[in-house]
Design a protein around this motif. Structure first.
Motif, mmCIF file in Angstrom:
data_model
loop_
_atom_site.group_PDB
_atom_site.id
_atom_site.type_symbol
_atom_site.label_atom_id
_atom_site.label_comp_id
_atom_site.label_asym_id
_atom_site.label_seq_id
_atom_site.Cartn_x
_atom_site.Cartn_y
_atom_site.Cartn_z
ATOM 1 N N VAL A 351 7.929 -19.092 -17.980
ATOM 2 C CA VAL A 351 6.562 -18.860 -18.466
ATOM 3 C C VAL A 351 5.626 -19.046 -17.281
ATOM 4 C CG1 VAL A 351 4.768 -19.590 -20.073
ATOM 5 C CG2 VAL A 351 7.171 -19.673 -20.771
ATOM 6 N N PHE A 352 4.844 -18.013 -16.966
ATOM 7 C CA PHE A 352 3.994 -17.997 -15.775
ATOM 8 C C PHE A 352 2.552 -17.715 -16.193
ATOM 9 C CE2 PHE A 352 2.558 -15.559 -11.855
ATOM 10 C CZ PHE A 352 2.383 -16.690 -11.075
ATOM 11 N N TYR A 353 1.659 -18.695 -15.935
ATOM 12 C CA TYR A 353 0.258 -18.648 -16.389
ATOM 13 C C TYR A 353 -0.628 -18.698 -15.153
ATOM 14 C CZ TYR A 353 -3.625 -20.022 -19.592
ATOM 15 O OH TYR A 353 -4.785 -20.092 -20.338
ATOM 16 N N THR A 354 -1.396 -17.632 -14.916
ATOM 17 C CA THR A 354 -2.175 -17.563 -13.680
ATOM 18 C C THR A 354 -3.490 -16.837 -13.921
ATOM 19 O OG1 THR A 354 -1.965 -17.088 -11.315
ATOM 20 C CG2 THR A 354 -1.138 -15.403 -12.830
ATOM 21 N N SER A 355 -4.238 -16.589 -12.847
ATOM 22 C CA SER A 355 -5.576 -16.024 -12.974
ATOM 23 C C SER A 355 -5.606 -14.552 -12.602
ATOM 24 C CB SER A 355 -6.548 -16.783 -12.064
ATOM 25 O OG SER A 355 -6.271 -16.501 -10.702
ATOM 26 N N PRO A 356 -6.535 -13.791 -13.173
ATOM 27 C CA PRO A 356 -6.703 -12.393 -12.760
ATOM 28 C C PRO A 356 -7.000 -12.247 -11.265
ATOM 29 C CG PRO A 356 -7.828 -12.768 -14.834
ATOM 30 C CD PRO A 356 -7.388 -14.116 -14.327
ATOM 31 N N THR A 357 -7.716 -13.214 -10.689
ATOM 32 C CA THR A 357 -7.998 -13.148 -9.256
ATOM 33 C C THR A 357 -6.701 -13.134 -8.453
ATOM 34 O OG1 THR A 357 -10.104 -14.289 -9.509
ATOM 35 C CG2 THR A 357 -9.111 -14.331 -7.325
ATOM 36 N N LEU A 358 -5.770 -14.016 -8.795
ATOM 37 C CA LEU A 358 -4.491 -14.061 -8.096
ATOM 38 C C LEU A 358 -3.713 -12.765 -8.330
ATOM 39 C CD1 LEU A 358 -2.345 -15.525 -6.451
ATOM 40 C CD2 LEU A 358 -1.521 -16.558 -8.561
ATOM 41 N N ILE A 359 -3.719 -12.294 -9.559
ATOM 42 C CA ILE A 359 -2.992 -11.062 -9.865
ATOM 43 C C ILE A 359 -3.563 -9.898 -9.039
ATOM 44 C CG2 ILE A 359 -2.435 -9.383 -11.678
ATOM 45 C CD1 ILE A 359 -2.716 -11.821 -13.660
ATOM 46 N N ARG A 360 -4.896 -9.765 -9.004
ATOM 47 C CA ARG A 360 -5.510 -8.660 -8.246
ATOM 48 C C ARG A 360 -5.200 -8.763 -6.752
ATOM 49 N NH1 ARG A 360 -9.759 -9.302 -12.213
ATOM 50 N NH2 ARG A 360 -10.769 -10.871 -10.922
ATOM 51 N N SER A 361 -5.216 -9.986 -6.221
ATOM 52 C CA SER A 361 -4.933 -10.142 -4.798
ATOM 53 C C SER A 361 -3.495 -9.742 -4.472
ATOM 54 C CB SER A 361 -5.199 -11.585 -4.358
ATOM 55 O OG SER A 361 -4.259 -12.475 -4.923
ATOM 56 N N LEU A 362 -2.585 -9.983 -5.414
ATOM 57 C CA LEU A 362 -1.178 -9.645 -5.182
ATOM 58 C C LEU A 362 -0.909 -8.145 -5.389
ATOM 59 C CD1 LEU A 362 0.395 -12.746 -6.936
ATOM 60 C CD2 LEU A 362 0.360 -12.296 -4.473
ATOM 61 N N THR A 363 -1.680 -7.514 -6.267
ATOM 62 C CA THR A 363 -1.482 -6.066 -6.458
ATOM 63 C C THR A 363 -1.802 -5.299 -5.182
ATOM 64 O OG1 THR A 363 -3.748 -5.670 -7.255
ATOM 65 C CG2 THR A 363 -2.088 -6.210 -8.905
ATOM 66 N N ARG A 364 -2.766 -5.770 -4.422
ATOM 67 C CA ARG A 364 -3.188 -5.052 -3.217
ATOM 68 C C ARG A 364 -2.124 -5.081 -2.125
ATOM 69 N NH1 ARG A 364 -9.291 -6.533 -1.679
ATOM 70 N NH2 ARG A 364 -9.049 -4.592 -0.517
ATOM 71 N N LEU A 365 -1.198 -6.021 -2.230
ATOM 72 C CA LEU A 365 -0.158 -6.155 -1.210
ATOM 73 C C LEU A 365 1.014 -5.208 -1.460
ATOM 74 C CD1 LEU A 365 -0.153 -10.054 -0.985
ATOM 75 C CD2 LEU A 365 -1.330 -8.426 0.514
ATOM 76 N N GLY A 366 1.024 -4.570 -2.640
ATOM 77 C CA GLY A 366 2.051 -3.573 -2.919
ATOM 78 C C GLY A 366 3.117 -4.029 -3.912
ATOM 79 N N ASP A 367 3.684 -3.055 -4.603
ATOM 80 C CA ASP A 367 4.722 -3.328 -5.598
ATOM 81 C C ASP A 367 6.022 -3.784 -4.960
ATOM 82 O OD1 ASP A 367 2.748 -2.211 -7.104
ATOM 83 O OD2 ASP A 367 3.905 -0.464 -7.761
ATOM 84 N N HIS A 368 6.237 -3.392 -3.702
ATOM 85 C CA HIS A 368 7.534 -3.642 -3.077
ATOM 86 C C HIS A 368 7.813 -5.128 -2.878
ATOM 87 C CE1 HIS A 368 4.714 -3.761 0.287
ATOM 88 N NE2 HIS A 368 5.626 -4.411 0.982
ATOM 89 N N ILE A 369 6.759 -5.961 -2.795
ATOM 90 C CA ILE A 369 6.995 -7.384 -2.528
ATOM 91 C C ILE A 369 7.608 -8.086 -3.737
ATOM 92 C CG2 ILE A 369 5.938 -9.581 -1.865
ATOM 93 C CD1 ILE A 369 3.973 -7.987 -0.172
ATOM 94 N N PRO A 370 6.991 -8.027 -4.937
ATOM 95 C CA PRO A 370 7.665 -8.681 -6.079
ATOM 96 C C PRO A 370 9.021 -8.057 -6.403
ATOM 97 C CG PRO A 370 5.736 -7.438 -6.809
ATOM 98 C CD PRO A 370 5.661 -7.504 -5.324
ATOM 99 N N LYS A 371 9.193 -6.763 -6.061
ATOM 100 C CA LYS A 371 10.462 -6.105 -6.376
ATOM 101 C C LYS A 371 11.619 -6.602 -5.510
ATOM 102 C CE LYS A 371 8.660 -1.859 -8.450
ATOM 103 N NZ LYS A 371 8.503 -0.387 -8.298
ATOM 104 N N LYS A 372 11.298 -7.352 -4.455
ATOM 105 C CA LYS A 372 12.350 -7.938 -3.613
ATOM 106 C C LYS A 372 13.043 -9.116 -4.289
ATOM 107 C CE LYS A 372 10.122 -7.099 0.885
ATOM 108 N NZ LYS A 372 9.496 -7.803 2.045
ATOM 109 N N TYR A 373 12.399 -9.667 -5.317
ATOM 110 C CA TYR A 373 12.862 -10.938 -5.876
ATOM 111 C C TYR A 373 13.380 -10.751 -7.300
ATOM 112 C CZ TYR A 373 10.421 -12.707 -1.833
ATOM 113 O OH TYR A 373 10.028 -12.939 -0.541
#
Length: 649
Positions: A351-373
């Motif tokens: 269960v992962f609870y976070t902020s829209p600010t963090l989500i938006r900052s991570l979207t700008r870095l690209g889909d490929h980063i979370p897809k590595k994990y």
């Protein structure tokens, strides 16, 4: 709003395992909460809380709006979070701490209980008693939770101050609470940098704070630590010889648990006071229901304990439910952009609870980063702090959750203490950008200034029509401010809790939060009073006048824009850029980096009516680079509009 037709339903698999499932069951629960309101909350309080002395009186509305819940019962919050779990869950991991540099340490419920009791006994040895105020100014480490729980254990009222606040902001909160003790660390670690917290505390105490008798310092970093003999005490030295059990102080249900300062529309922060039983009930119940808590979940909320989310959904709600959770000291991008996803993979976060600010900052870095994990351990996602824009919602749902994890988009406030509007993940369909519906027992609505219900799609004020257990009980030392801020005569003649947010409801009854009604900005999920930032700017010797507004920001939700009038001439070109940077740094030092303006514009004056009122609606349009379509005939100085429009620094 164009996304209100996008609907995502929880999967059949998720519905089958959910704590609350089945639309008929949910509707029955809602009807029970509506028709038997007091009994609904009474039953929950008896079921979820362990009482020392059970309550007989459910609700007291004899002195509105100073409502009381369960007022003749006694309990202890720390006991409910720790002691009662020891027989069955003493060996269960309560906290897994990952440091800025990646070291991991774990604490079982028994070990956490031991640490809390030792520190609570140390506080008692220093003379801290029930009702005394204690300021906690710590980094996001396990000791912050230990300090909060220790205060709750002995009946001291804690007030946690976010570790990013400046000495001046810290001093204001110490003095308002008249705190006896400050608990801090010699320094914090964040993004590979050392944050010298003890130096900030010393600076704050040099500015006043005569009520402070001792400063307790946790040794976090091997650096030289400034020291005042007789006042300053090391945490470990105080705790190491203390007994491993501390008898809880049995508190009345309405005794204050903590004060948490939040920005208001005037310069002075408000000390929001939360009660013991009602607050605990709201945090416990909502955590179990909205996060669909299971005994084997690994839960991670990325908030800091300096904000209400860290109180309700790190320190109190999860521990009272016997949860296992992650505590992280650092920033999401250190040492690289994969840190968050690597931690989810490493700890098998569910269960992962976070902020829209963090989500938006991570979207700008690209889909490929979370897809590595490997993020397959995730089963539920949550959003908190501000409305999440539909694009970020969809990225979170599809890229992070793989299209299988419901998202609980939650709306609540420091003042409400617990979640008010949110999907119940096994039941409610989700619409990207909407916090959906009120939870059972929360009677929310959208009304006009006369308190009349707004029509579908009509914007109005978000209100809660009935008192609820977890709501704030007062503003510390200022009951008139409590009444005027939260139960104003507008929007229902003082009968409703007025949230200060604008909202509307769609054809399905879903709520959409539109922004603030007052002069409070929502920057990265944190509320900042425009008056507080303006006061900081005007404190600079070269500033004559300042007005602060917000503008939409792709990452932070709202960005801070300041319009400033200086003594003497208006700077231009390179001089203006340099002075704008100086003022940004000034505000960061006065309040904290979170309040640092993103944009500063200089003018010979501010747009004012002939009566001297600043036309803030014009400033908002200018900040957004919108065409001025409003009537400016009432302005005393319309030429100022052109000055401000031309200048972007």
């Amino acid at each position: 709003m164009q996304h209100d037709t996008l609907i995502f339903k929880p999967s059949d698999e998720f519905r089958r395992q959910a704590n609350l499932s089945g639309l008929e069951n949910y509707q029955a629960l809602w009807e029970n909460a509506d028709n038997n309101y007091l009994q609904y909350w009474s039953d929950l309080a008896r079921e979820l809380i362990t009482w020392k002395k059970p309550f007989m009186q459910i609700f007291d509305d004899s002195n509105p709006p100073f409502y009381k819940w369960f007022a003749d019962g006694t309990l202890n919050v720390s006991y409910n979070c720790l002691d009662r779990h020891l027989p069955d869950k003493g060996d269960k991991i309560a906290l897994t701490f990952e440091s800025d540099f990646g070291q991991v340490s774990q604490f079982t419920y028994a070990q956490l209980h031991n640490r809390v009791c030792r520190f609570a006994n140390a506080l008692r040895e220093l003379g801290i008693q029930k009702g005394d105020r204690v300021i906690i100014y710590l980094p996001m480490i396990v000791e912050a939770i230990i300090a909060m729980q220790a205060c709750a254990r002995i009946g001291a009222i804690h007030s946690v101050v976010f570790g990013g606040f400046s000495a001046g902001a810290l001093r204001d909160r110490i003095e308002d609470a008249q705190a006896k003790i400050v608990i801090t660390a010699n320094a914090g670690l964040r993004g590979g940098k050392i944050i010298p917290l003890k130096e900030t505390v010393d600076e704050a105490l040099e500015l006043g704070c005569k009520s402070v008798e001792n400063v307790i310092v946790y040794h976090r970093v091997n650096i030289d630590t400034p020291w005042k003999k007789g006042r300053d005490l090391w945490w470990n030295e105080l705790s190491k010889h203390q007994p491993a059990f501390c008898e809880p102080e049995w508190m009345n249900a309405e005794d204050p648990l903590f004060i948490l300062y939040t920005s208001g529309s005037t310069g002075k922060p408000k000390g929001v006071v939360h009660s013991t039983a009602g607050y605990l009930l709201g945090a416990m119940n909502s955590f179990y229901t909205v996060f669909d808590h299971k005994a084997d979940d690994i839960y991670w909320c990325t908030a800091d304990v300096g904000w209400i989310t860290g109180h309700s959904y790190i320190c109190y709600g999860p521990l009272a439910n016997g949860a296992s959770q992650i505590i992280y000291e650092g920033v999401p991008s250190y040492p690289d952009a994969g840190r968050i996803w690597r931690m989810i993979q490493r700890h098998k976060v569910s269960v992962f609870y976070t902020s829209p600010t963090l989500i938006r900052s991570l979207t700008r870095l690209g889909d490929h980063i979370p897809k590595k994990y490997d993020l397959s351990s995730l089963r539920l996602l949550g959003s908190v702090g501000e409305p999440i824009n539909p694009a970020a919602w969809l990225w979170f749902y599809e890229i992070v959750g793989g299209g299988r994890c419901p998202i609980v988009d939650t709306w609540w406030q420091t003042e409400t203490g617990s979640l008010m509007l949110s999907p119940v993940p096994g039941i409610n369909a989700m619409k990207p950008g909407s916090c959906t519906l009120p939870l059972p027992g929360i009677m929310a609505d959208v009304v006009d200034e006369q308190g009349n219900k707004c029509e579908t799609e009509e914007a109005g004020a978000l209100v809660i029509k009935r008192p609820f257990p977890s709501m704030l009980r007062n503003v510390w030392g200022d009951p008139e401010r409590y009444k005027s801020n939260y139960f104003p005569q507008e929007y229902g003649g003082g009968k409703y809790y007025v949230a200060g947010d604008s909202a509307h409801r769609d054809k399905d009854g879903y709520f959409w939060i539109l922004g603030r009604l007052d002069d409070v900005l929502n920057v990265s999920g944190h509320r900042l009073g425009t008056a507080e930032i303006e006061s900081a700017l005007v404190a600079h010797e070269q500033v004559v006048e300042a007005a602060v507004v917000g503008k939409p920001d792709e990452i932070k939700g709202e960005a801070v824009v300041a319009f400033v009038v200086l003594k003497g001439i208006r700077p231009d070109g390179e001089e203006a850029k340099q002075f704008a940077e100086e003022l940004k740094l000034w505000v960061a030092n006065e309040i904290g980096k979170i309040a640092r303006p993103d944009d500063i514009r200089f003018a010979e004056n501010l747009p004012k009516t002939r009566s001297g009122k600043i036309m803030r609606r014009l400033l908002r349009s200018i900040a957004k680079n919108e065409m001025i379509t409003q009537d400016i005939s009432t302005l005393e100085n319309p030429q100022i509009i052109g000055q401000l429009q031309q200048q972007v620094i």
